[in-house]
Design an enzyme around this catalytic site. Sequence first.
Site, short mmCIF file in Angstrom:
data_model
loop_
_atom_site.label_atom_id
_atom_site.label_comp_id
_atom_site.label_asym_id
_atom_site.label_seq_id
_atom_site.Cartn_x
_atom_site.Cartn_y
_atom_site.Cartn_z
CD GLU A 126 0.83 2.30 -6.47
OE1 GLU A 126 -0.34 2.58 -6.75
OE2 GLU A 126 1.44 1.35 -6.96
N GLY A 266 -2.53 8.95 -13.60
CA GLY A 266 -3.90 8.91 -14.11
C GLY A 266 -4.94 8.77 -13.02
CB ALA A 267 -6.98 6.95 -11.66
CG MET A 268 -3.94 5.82 -5.70
SD MET A 268 -2.64 4.67 -6.27
CE MET A 268 -2.78 3.42 -5.01
CG ASN A 270 -6.33 5.80 -2.88
OD1 ASN A 270 -5.13 5.59 -2.76
ND2 ASN A 270 -6.82 6.80 -3.59
CD GLU A 303 -6.82 3.32 -11.13
OE1 GLU A 303 -6.35 2.74 -10.14
OE2 GLU A 303 -6.10 3.67 -12.11
CG HIS A 306 -5.55 -1.81 -9.14
ND1 HIS A 306 -4.53 -2.73 -9.25
CD2 HIS A 306 -5.14 -0.73 -9.87
CE1 HIS A 306 -3.56 -2.22 -10.02
NE2 HIS A 306 -3.91 -1.02 -10.41
CD GLU A 325 -0.48 -1.06 -11.32
OE1 GLU A 325 -1.39 -1.09 -12.17
OE2 GLU A 325 -0.62 -0.47 -10.22
N1 0A1 Z 1 -1.52 2.38 -9.05
C1 0A1 Z 1 -2.00 3.39 -9.95
C2 0A1 Z 1 -0.98 4.25 -10.53
C3 0A1 Z 1 -0.30 5.24 -9.67
C4 0A1 Z 1 1.00 5.02 -9.30
C5 0A1 Z 1 1.72 5.96 -8.60
C6 0A1 Z 1 1.07 7.12 -8.29
O1 0A1 Z 1 1.78 8.10 -7.65
C7 0A1 Z 1 3.15 8.06 -7.69
C8 0A1 Z 1 -0.23 7.35 -8.63
C9 0A1 Z 1 -0.92 6.39 -9.32
C10 0A1 Z 1 -2.63 2.69 -11.12
O2 0A1 Z 1 -2.08 1.72 -11.61
O3 0A1 Z 1 -3.64 3.14 -11.59
ZN ZN Z 2 -2.89 0.05 -11.81
#
Ligand code: 0A1
Ligand code: ZN
Length: 881
Positions: A126, A266-268, A270, A303, A306, A325
């Site tokens: 992302e 912070g985290a992702m 996936n 996470e 999500h 978000e």
């Molecule tokens: N989607 C993740 C946040 C996130 C966004 C971008 C990143 O790399 C550019 C990494 C993580 C979340 O909302 O936790």
């Molecule tokens: Zn998020």
Amino acid sequence: MRTSQPQTIYLKDYEVPPFLVDHTDLRFELFEDGARVHSTLSMRRNPESAAGQPLELDGDSLELESVALDGQALSDRDYEATPASLRIDSVPDQFSLSVVTWIRPQDNTRLEGLYKSSGMFCTQCEAEGFRCITYYPDRPDVMARFRTRIEADQSRYPVLLSNGNDVERGELDDGRHYAVWEDPFPKPSYLFALVAGDLVEKRDQFTTVSGREIDLRMYVEPRNAEKCDHALVSLKKAMRWDEEVYGREYDLDIFMIVAVDDFNMGAMENKGLNIFNSSCVLASPDTATDMAFQRIESIVAHEYFHNWSGNRVTCRDWFQLSLKEGFTVFRDTQFSSDMGSPTVKRIEDASLLRTAQFAEDGGPMAHPVRPDSYMEISNFYTLTVYEKGCEVVRMIHTLLGPEQFRAGSDLYFERHDGQAVTTDDFVRAMEDASGRDLSQFRLWYEQAGTPRLTVEDEYDDAQGTYRLTIHQSVPATPGQPEKQPQHIPFAVGLIGEQGKALPLRLSADEDENDAPTQRVLELTGDSHTFTFHGLQARPVPSLLQGFSAPVRVDYPWTRDQLMFLMSHDPDGFNRWDASQRLASDVIESLMHQPKDVRTDRRLLTAYRHLLADRSLDQALVARMLQLPTVAALIEQSETADVQAIHEARRRVLTELAVELRDDLVACYRRNQESGEYRLEPEDIARRALKNTALAWLLHVNDEEGRMLAVKQFEGATNMTDRASALRALVNSDFEGDRQQALDRFYGQFKEDPQVVEQWFAIQASSPNAGSLAHVEALLEHEAFDWKNPNKIRSVVGAFAGQNLSHFHAKDGSGYRFLAKHILALDETNPQIAARLVSPLTRWRKFKNVYSEGMKSALETLRDKPDLSKDVYEVVHKSLKD
Ligand code: 0A1
Ligand code: ZN
């Protein structure tokens, strides 16, 4: 100067994708000097798109090895390839495209796409990282089923992970092995993940409401094996909570979490394979503070949540980022609130919003929750999209009530599962389920800027009526000079002479017993008047209870009224708010006053009461005792004089600590605890209160305080107490004790990066110890690493973001320091570089002595040749007239 201006992308230019991908088949060959990626995409023309368009795939820094269409190798006359795109002019309506690329994860310092962190391979896709792996229609509205085969050396990388279920593994020649993963759910490329490393596995189980057994697996480096329990417990709580509150059950058989040390955010989330920054997932009482434990619980939940809000229902385009978000942050705040103290959680969220998000909303990077243009999407992972986006969802919840909100979320999932949609689709589902018209409410997504409410009141003794008149205005922001009034839920109460919340009768015939003591008034026009009936005396208004909307409120409370609210308001949030308003008023009035002008005694009295009050939620007391931060005071001022603010705040703190010294010692002793570390709300509150008392005592170099701090530091059984004692010593003038504690702490924890980050941050953010010279020395420390975002944040970020009296040195040295390091970082990690520009962007908010230096630092950045898109956008927008 950058020679070409990066392109601006506009929401109004959105077009559906010309090609869709049904299936994405990937094969990764991982080596020490690079990785070969074989991709086979089953593609077809999108029937909703105009006919005859060429195929154009996104890339970023790619080296192409070969291309084949329906199994036939293409020659380089048949396509046009650059590191950033692959174009084929003529393709059939349906085809299979096979592409081989060569990439270098080892040299990837941007930490986007596939990279290496402490010897393991990992990914971050992302928003647009997948294109650093292979050519692809890298946009969230293209959703495909992924199958991923990973091949690597077996001894170096025994663990091979990707999204979905593991369907096959086996051995290859030359000590290599492979694993195949299949994800049954169609997903956009930004949710793709791969991990290969020498990791230990921690297993757990979760049984869903419908009785399905889910395997929970956490993968960490062996040295972190003992730091997984809290994340796994948090995960199970979050899974249960989402079932109970939203009726959402997990959908795969495996849920995996991986911790990596080098991570931009912070985290992702996936799909099925969440990847976390180590600092946001690993914890043990010895190494993590209460705050870290709470943050981990909320990020793990975020996470996980999500999986529905983001993964199953995703965003049509990146302008819709807040769709996933805002809603997900809203759910994680509800969750944290249910797990701990709701009032304190609300205070934490609102203070972040009021200091940092309001600052963003009032600065040159101001943008709506749904932005309408960007140059670099990475710059839009902002407090506005996340936190204000959450507030917008929260207001819908307030307007609809919990039942209708739940009906709206059910309808949203039912309608859009498996789709890529917009914030408008979300609002429409809420409207359709509730029958409410949210057309004006949509302005919250479209208009930037923080609405300001100016409140006037009038009491009519003869009639026994009290009138509240509320004017609304939304300030101009870049690109949006004119604003319309917004739909604002404004929660109010009225407090009577005896300190009781009065019934709010909006008409004379309304029965007193039917009237509630809190009402949510709906503001939609420029101004509204509400008349309350049946009052015996002038009440004190309690406005915007629970921070019911992300707005500023101006009302001329007297200091006596604020003290009254501090001890009588039934709304805990507003008690805190009253304490902040009172303290801010006292601090502001002392600015530029001669040294012998003393602090208003009333503040002292209020704090003395607080310190002794044991009936109130102690977590709330700990919060109320915190003076407004320098950042909050800057935000509240017209044109900020940082040094004057810092000095006035320091004077007040000093006077309070001297006068309340005995109360502080008593409070400290009363809240000392023995026994095992427990993470219950009461225990957390006790530690917070005790450690605030300690910090105040050391602020005035109290001898008994020093003894208590040293003793606490040495005898601490947990990191909250140890780090608080260290921080207190670092912020005192007891130089010998400070140095000794710092050395001991580092000696004991130098093998633990998460603790070393705290050690750095405590020093870099210290108004006392964190001089520029000291911060520069930290950058030379053996544990500092320019490749690791956490280290950069804990030294450079903490200095520029929290150590405001040093950062804003009048000679401009703090600004030059920051600019110099941003320039260097722009070469290795543009995302992190661009985030560090943020403290400079609001230069117009400050007095000339500061703003000139800030502006010239921005100009230094602007003049760098080949600036990244990321930094370019922030710098140019900041300097624009
Ligand atoms: N989607 C993740 C946040 C996130 C966004 C971008 C990143 O790399 C550019 C990494 C993580 C979340 O909302 O936790
Ligand atoms: Zn998020």
